[in-house]
Design an enzyme around this catalytic site. Structure first.
Site: not given
Ligand SMILES: Cc1ncc(C[n+]2csc(CCOP(=O)(O)OP(=O)(O)O)c2C)c(N)n1
Lengths: 346, 325
Positions: B59, B128
């Site tokens: 972000e 959230h």
């Molecule tokens: C700072 C932030 N930006 C966006 C999100 C929304 N979001 C939640 S999970 C996710 C994907 C994360 O992927 P990864 O770190 O690979 O973990 P996985 O879900 O695959 O275990 C996003 C974009 C968030 N929780 N925090």
């Protein structure tokens, strides 16, 4: 340990192959325990999905199905007083750390008997007595916390390590990089475990990470020792982690593990198992290397266990999960006065 | 035309992007995933990946990049998957976007919209479920908009995109699916203009975003009990249309301000101060505020319900103005 250790085409790291060679000396009790832990997580997650459909669980629910070997293999290499911390996909880590499934399920139900009295929910499990320092829902946000836990144990001259689990989606974040630099700079006893399941929501690693083919390279660029391992093979994970933990505990500074894995389900309950971003075939292909299947095959082929053992484990785990749901369901919701408790510490 | 809040946002951006090639959309999952809440449905297909840019989870990085692009003449729309993640971009928003025009003595400007959902949905937990509009409203150099209806969402988003300043545009997850009549054809709604959503003579309620619906429902019920409530939606939170609010208060003599965010230093405190300064002599009772409770949002359902404003509390606040329990 060889820093340039890469996965061979079959998806096994060289250390995994090495380990399988010494498998015959494996302890039957140990391997069946690892299987049981993974099975517990699997059945717990499946039940959670059911409970979500019944609206017993609400909000965001991220299942760990497919990735169990990483939490179980890693935590098996820890001492009970070592710290662990993770992101929001945290049920597996919490259960592997030994948290009571009933109290975990009750937290998912938002009940007063939940680990966090219903205040945290699925994404924010905490079990402080078991040194599970929490699940965090801001991607990348808990990586500095892990670094801080390690800073504290070094400061306190304790021989503890901290393990930090996170997805590859956190790797591009500034917080991850700031934390990696600090950990390396101050030689902190922290082990970064990147669970590379190839997708952050609908974005593949290729579309988010410049060095997607070598995520661990991010850590190496700060001078942190790093290794990519097969995250579907729980024995390989544990084998590598034992060595890593010993080294980090010995004061050699941080270590970074990139564990290759795959999420069998959707990102969360609102995302289908295979969205438009990946095909059903791809999911099916990865399911062939289901960590439970792999370990079961190894156990059977090395005669460390029999079909009867697996039937017995299924029954046991099934009972535990059923009891967890019953406990959660029968527990009361928090009383409303709880709303204002714990905003500030005494 | 009847459409959802989500569709109204989609139309606003689509029309503006067709009109002006300097406009592009950037954020997490805005392209191939069609937006985390499907607001940018069909965009990457129509405008291509150069103008509908999927980013890594960074972000601070992509917001800063958008600010830089705006300084060089583009008009970015940054989608924050939720406003909670705007906290990670806060340095860029507060230290750069809001100040660059001023610090440069007007040489540079940052025409930029940062949009996404704020406030709680259903049991999403403490990280959230936040209403952070007061934070943004506190910062000189930012405009802040929080529309409650599809019609307002469309018209205000178009104005925000055409504005030459950084605009924080706050939506709500629970509003995306709500439907309403949206004006036909091309229209914009000016920034900084409130709307009287319901006329009444006895009490004024100021409510915005999700809280508007609560206020209107409370007004319906109170009307049956003989209290006629005037409901005003400021729509833009900074700059605030104080004259419209003050005119109403001068008529009714009573004011309730409803907001979902935390009470302490909440936006309602500022609105109350402004109204006291402008219309103290007209008030028949101290201004009432209905707010979220000052706690991190609990996950558990009954606790979350207790932490959020509801219709009963709005009605109670109105009655308190008459000394009724
Ligand atoms: C700072 C932030 N930006 C966006 C999100 C929304 N979001 C939640 S999970 C996710 C994907 C994360 O992927 P990864 O770190 O690979 O973990 P996985 O879900 O695959 O275990 C996003 C974009 C968030 N929780 N925090």
């Amino acid at each position: 340990m060889n820093e340039t250790d890469q996965m061979n085409p079959s998806g096994q790291s060289s250390s995994a192959r090495l380990f399988i060679m010494i498998m015959p000396n494996m302890d039957r009790v140990d391997v069946l325990f690892l299987y049981r832990q993974m099975l517990l997580i699997r059945r717990f997650e499946e039940k959670s999905a059911e409970m979500y459909a019944l609206a017993k669980i609400a909000g965001f629910l991220h299942l760990y199905i497919g990735e169990e070997a990483i939490a179980v293999g890693t935590i098996a290499a820890l001492r009970p007083d070592d710290y662990a911390i993770s992101a929001y996909r945290d049920h597996g880590h919490c259960l592997a750390r030994g948290s009571d499934p009933g109290h975990v399920m009750a937290e998912l139900f938002g009940k007063a008997t939940g680990l966090c009295q219903g205040k945290g929910g699925s994404m924010h499990l905490v079990d402080a007595p078991r040194r599970f320092m929490g699940g965090y829902a801001i991607v990348g946000g808990h990586i500095p916390l892990a670094t801080g836990l390690a800073f504290a144990t070094k400061y306190q001259k304790l021989d503890l390590v901290t393990v930090c689990f996170f997805g590859e989606g956190a790797i591009p974040s500034g917080q991850a990089h700031e934390a990696l630099n600090l950990a390396a700079l101050w030689k902190l006893p922290v082990i970064f475990v990147c669970e590379n399941n190839r997708y952050g929501m609908g974005t593949s690693a290729e579309r988010a990470i410049a060095l997607y083919a070598d995520v661990a390279g991010a850590a190496r660029s700060y001078g942190i020792m790093a290794e990519r391992i097969d995250g579907m093979d729980v024995l390989a994970v544990r084998d590598v982690m034992r060595k890593v933990v010993e080294q980090v505990r010995g004061g050699k500074g941080p270590f970074f593990i990139e564990a290759m894995t795959y999420r069998f389900m959707g990102h969360s309950m609102s995302d289908p198992a295979h969205g438009h971003y990946r095909t059903k075939e791809e999911v099916e292909e990865h399911r062939k290397r289901d960590p439970l299947l792999l370990l079961k095959e190894t156990i059977l082929s090395t005669d460390l266990g029999t079909e009867a053992d697996f039937i017995q484990l299924e029954r046991e785990v099934g009972e535990v999960v059923t009891a967890a749901v019953k406990f959660a369901d029968e527990s009361p919701f928090p009383v409303l006065s709880e709303l204002y408790n714990d905003v500030l510490a005494e | 035309m009847l459409m959802s809040y989500r569709e109204a946002l989609n139309q606003a951006m689509r029309e503006e992007m067709r009109r002006d090639s300097r406009i592009f959309l950037i954020g997490e999952e805005v392209g191939y995933y069609q937006g985390a809440f499907k607001v940018s449905k069909g965009f990457v297909e129509e405008f291509g990946p150069q103008r509908v840019v999927d980013t890594p989870i960074t972000e601070a990085g992509f917001t800063g990049l958008a600010i830089g692009a705006a300084m060089a003449g583009l008009h970015p729309i940054v989608e924050l998957m939720t406003m909670n993640f705007g906290i990670l971009a806060l340095d860029q928003i507060v230290n750069n976007a809001a100040k660059i025009h001023y610090m440069s003595g007007g040489q540079l400007s940052v025409p930029l919209v940062i949009r996404g959902p704020g406030s709680a949905a259903h049991q999403l937990g403490a990280q959230h479920s936040q209403s952070l509009e007061a934070w943004f409203c506190h910062v000189p150099g930012l405009k802040v908009i929080a529309p409650a209806t599809p019609h307002d969402a469309k018209g205000l988003l178009k104005s925000a995109i055409r504005d030459n300043n950084p605009v924080i545009f706050i939506e709500a997850q629970l509003l995306y699916g709500t439907k309403g009549n949206v004006g036909d054809g091309e229209y914009t709604i000016p920034i900084g203009v409130a709307e009287v959503k319901r006329a009444g003579r006895d009490v004024t309620i100021v409510a915005y975003s999700k809280m508007l619906q609560l206020a209107l429902e409370a007004a319906d019920q109170l009307s049956r009990e003989g209290i006629e409530v005037e409901v005003i939606d400021p729509r833009t939170l900074n700059p605030l249309d104080l004259p419209t609010i003050v005119a109403s208060v001068k008529k009714t003599g009573r004011l309730v301000i409803v907001e979902e965010g935390w009470r302490y230093c909440g936006l309602g405190a500022q609105i109350a101060e402004s109204v006291y300064a402008a219309a103290f002599d007209y008030l028949d009772a101290p201004i009432q505020r209905v707010t979220g409770e000052d706690v991190p949002m609990p996950y558990s359902r009954p606790l979350e319900d207790a932490a959020l404003p509801d219709k009963a509390r709005v009605i109670e606040a109105v009655k308190a103005l008459y000394g009724v329990q």
